[in-house]
Write a protein that holds these residues in place. Structure first.
Motif, PDB file in Angstrom:
ATOM      1  N   LEU A  16       0.825  -1.233  -0.015  1.00  0.00           N
ATOM      2  CA  LEU A  16       0.083   0.035  -0.170  1.00  0.00           C
ATOM      3  C   LEU A  16       0.748   1.314   0.004  1.00  0.00           C
ATOM      4  N   PHE A  17       1.964   1.309   0.806  1.00  0.00           N
ATOM      5  CA  PHE A  17       3.018   2.265   0.802  1.00  0.00           C
ATOM      6  C   PHE A  17       3.521   2.660  -0.507  1.00  0.00           C
ATOM      7  N   PHE A  22       4.023   5.812  -5.683  1.00  0.00           N
ATOM      8  CA  PHE A  22       3.890   5.866  -7.065  1.00  0.00           C
ATOM      9  C   PHE A  22       2.798   6.829  -7.335  1.00  0.00           C
ATOM     10  N   GLY A  23       1.838   6.941  -6.658  1.00  0.00           N
ATOM     11  CA  GLY A  23       0.908   7.874  -6.971  1.00  0.00           C
ATOM     12  C   GLY A  23       1.750   9.361  -6.765  1.00  0.00           C
ATOM     13  N   LEU A  41       0.260   7.426   4.526  1.00  0.00           N
ATOM     14  CA  LEU A  41       0.353   7.493   5.755  1.00  0.00           C
ATOM     15  C   LEU A  41      -0.752   6.425   6.484  1.00  0.00           C
ATOM     16  N   VAL A  42      -1.777   5.913   5.651  1.00  0.00           N
ATOM     17  CA  VAL A  42      -2.628   4.958   6.183  1.00  0.00           C
ATOM     18  C   VAL A  42      -2.092   3.674   6.057  1.00  0.00           C
ATOM     19  N   ALA A  43      -1.006   3.273   5.098  1.00  0.00           N
ATOM     20  CA  ALA A  43      -0.401   2.197   5.087  1.00  0.00           C
ATOM     21  C   ALA A  43       0.616   2.085   6.293  1.00  0.00           C
ATOM     22  N   SER A  44       1.061   3.054   6.658  1.00  0.00           N
ATOM     23  CA  SER A  44       2.120   3.062   7.999  1.00  0.00           C
ATOM     24  C   SER A  44       1.115   2.705   9.152  1.00  0.00           C
ATOM     25  N   THR A  45       0.068   3.301   9.314  1.00  0.00           N
ATOM     26  CA  THR A  45      -0.834   2.935  10.512  1.00  0.00           C
ATOM     27  C   THR A  45      -1.286   1.655  10.266  1.00  0.00           C
ATOM     28  N   LEU A  46      -1.352   0.949   9.307  1.00  0.00           N
ATOM     29  CA  LEU A  46      -1.786  -0.595   9.313  1.00  0.00           C
ATOM     30  C   LEU A  46      -0.763  -1.257   9.896  1.00  0.00           C
ATOM     31  N   ALA A  47       0.538  -1.006   9.345  1.00  0.00           N
ATOM     32  CA  ALA A  47       1.803  -1.689  10.143  1.00  0.00           C
ATOM     33  C   ALA A  47       1.555  -1.609  11.572  1.00  0.00           C
ATOM     34  N   LEU A  48       1.517  -0.146  11.927  1.00  0.00           N
ATOM     35  CA  LEU A  48       1.607  -0.114  13.666  1.00  0.00           C
ATOM     36  C   LEU A  48       0.363  -0.851  14.415  1.00  0.00           C
TER      37      LEU A  48
ATOM     38  N   LEU B  97      10.552   0.393  -6.881  1.00  0.00           N
ATOM     39  CA  LEU B  97      10.210  -1.036  -7.166  1.00  0.00           C
ATOM     40  C   LEU B  97      10.979  -2.156  -6.995  1.00  0.00           C
ATOM     41  N   ALA B  98      12.378  -1.760  -7.175  1.00  0.00           N
ATOM     42  CA  ALA B  98      13.511  -2.861  -6.560  1.00  0.00           C
ATOM     43  C   ALA B  98      13.357  -2.895  -5.033  1.00  0.00           C
ATOM     44  N   LEU B  99      13.327  -1.950  -4.440  1.00  0.00           N
ATOM     45  CA  LEU B  99      13.301  -1.736  -2.925  1.00  0.00           C
ATOM     46  C   LEU B  99      12.150  -2.520  -2.379  1.00  0.00           C
ATOM     47  N   MET B 100      10.977  -2.153  -3.025  1.00  0.00           N
ATOM     48  CA  MET B 100       9.887  -2.940  -2.586  1.00  0.00           C
ATOM     49  C   MET B 100      10.021  -4.456  -2.783  1.00  0.00           C
ATOM     50  N   LEU B 101      10.417  -4.751  -4.054  1.00  0.00           N
ATOM     51  CA  LEU B 101      10.471  -6.308  -4.270  1.00  0.00           C
ATOM     52  C   LEU B 101      11.609  -6.844  -3.481  1.00  0.00           C
ATOM     53  N   THR B 102      12.736  -6.233  -3.087  1.00  0.00           N
ATOM     54  CA  THR B 102      13.688  -6.904  -2.145  1.00  0.00           C
ATOM     55  C   THR B 102      13.029  -7.043  -0.720  1.00  0.00           C
ATOM     56  N   GLY B 103      12.585  -5.980  -0.375  1.00  0.00           N
ATOM     57  CA  GLY B 103      11.743  -5.806   0.790  1.00  0.00           C
ATOM     58  C   GLY B 103      10.814  -7.108   1.131  1.00  0.00           C
ATOM     59  N   LEU B 104       9.722  -7.217   0.076  1.00  0.00           N
ATOM     60  CA  LEU B 104       8.775  -8.243   0.465  1.00  0.00           C
ATOM     61  C   LEU B 104       9.396  -9.519   0.001  1.00  0.00           C
TER      62      LEU B 104
END
Lengths: 102, 171
Positions: A16-17, A22-23, A41-48, B97-104
């Protein structure tokens, strides 16, 4: 009732983050950029909240409460700035708001 | 049942978030944002954070999205130039994108992150009394600071939305 692992929640939050990021990165409309920011911000709250639930302490939930408050204030101020900008420049497209660039 | 609901809400959240990014029309993007928030609120309910799910729907879906829609209605934001991305933007996209794929990948393949076993105990967010007790004892100072922040934000918005009439301000 808990039904998914912590990993799943964290992966979802990260996804989500990144979508929000990308948006922010790819869109030209300032309002949509702002929506992407809120998505992050909402994505970070989900993790918390997920961490708080799995750790068994209420602190994460309380932080999320504060984050929601700050986000509400941020949205109000940000939209006021966008409206003031539109009054001056008659556009909200970021590629036309470049008078500080040249 | 819980597994089905989780999958449903997770897909709703992610697909609506992609819709926010991909929609040309700003109003449709705001509506997708609303759907995404509903999905996140459902996930909060699954994590036993009932108060936060309620507050998220009330503050975000109720106030923030309505404010976004008002501003989109107020400003004519359609159109705009065709997209041209600078090399910096493309580089940042690829890096993200690369960072996200690595993290996931690291998150899902290795089991570094050991979650403590969840007992049969209820979630901490479910009971309101200890939550409010913590909020007004341990976190009393942040609560006060938040109140002050809201006051400052309100004053700032009033100043920003004032129509600028005198000469030295309007430039």
């Amino acid at each position: 009732m808990i039904s998914a692992s912590l990993h799943t929640y964290l992966a979802l939050s990260g996804l989500l983050f990144v979508i929000g990021f990308f948006g922010v990165l790819l869109r030209r409309n300032t309002l949509v950029v702002f929506m992407g920011l809120e998505l992050m911000l909402v994505a970070s709250t989900l993790a918390l909240v997920a961490f708080s639930r799995y750790n068994g302490t209420p602190d994460g939930n309380i932080f999320v409460f504060f984050i929601l408050t700050v986000a509400a204030a941020e949205v109000a101020v940000g939209l006021a700035i966008i409206v003031a900008l539109f009054r001056q420049r008659h556009t909200v497209q970021v590629d036309q708001l470049n008078s500080l660039k040249h | 049942m819980g597994q089905i609901l989780f999958t449903l809400f997770a897909f709703l959240t992610v697909i609506a978030a992609v819709g926010v990014v991909l929609n040309k029309n700003a109003v449709n993007a705001a509506m997708c944002f609303l759907l995404s928030l509903v999905g996140v609120a459902g996930l909060f309910v699954q994590l036993d954070a009932y108060l936060l799910a309620f507050v998220l729907l009330l503050v975000y879906a109720g106030a923030v999205v309505a404010l976004f829609l008002f501003i989109i209605m107020l400003l004519d934001t359609q159109g705009g130039s065709p997209r041209r991305y600078s090399p910096v933007t493309i580089g940042a996209s690829v890096a993200a994108l690369a960072l996200m794929l690595t993290g996931l990948g690291a998150l899902l393949t290795r089991d570094r992150l050991v979650a403590p076993a969840i007992g049969s105990a209820d979630g901490v967010g479910a009971a309101l009394k200890p939550y409010a007790y913590q909020l007004f004892t341990t976190y009393l100072l942040p609560v006060q600071v938040m109140g002050f922040l809201l006051l400052v934000a309100m004053l700032g918005v009033i100043v920003l939305s004032r129509r600028l009439t005198n000469g030295e301000d309007s430039q």
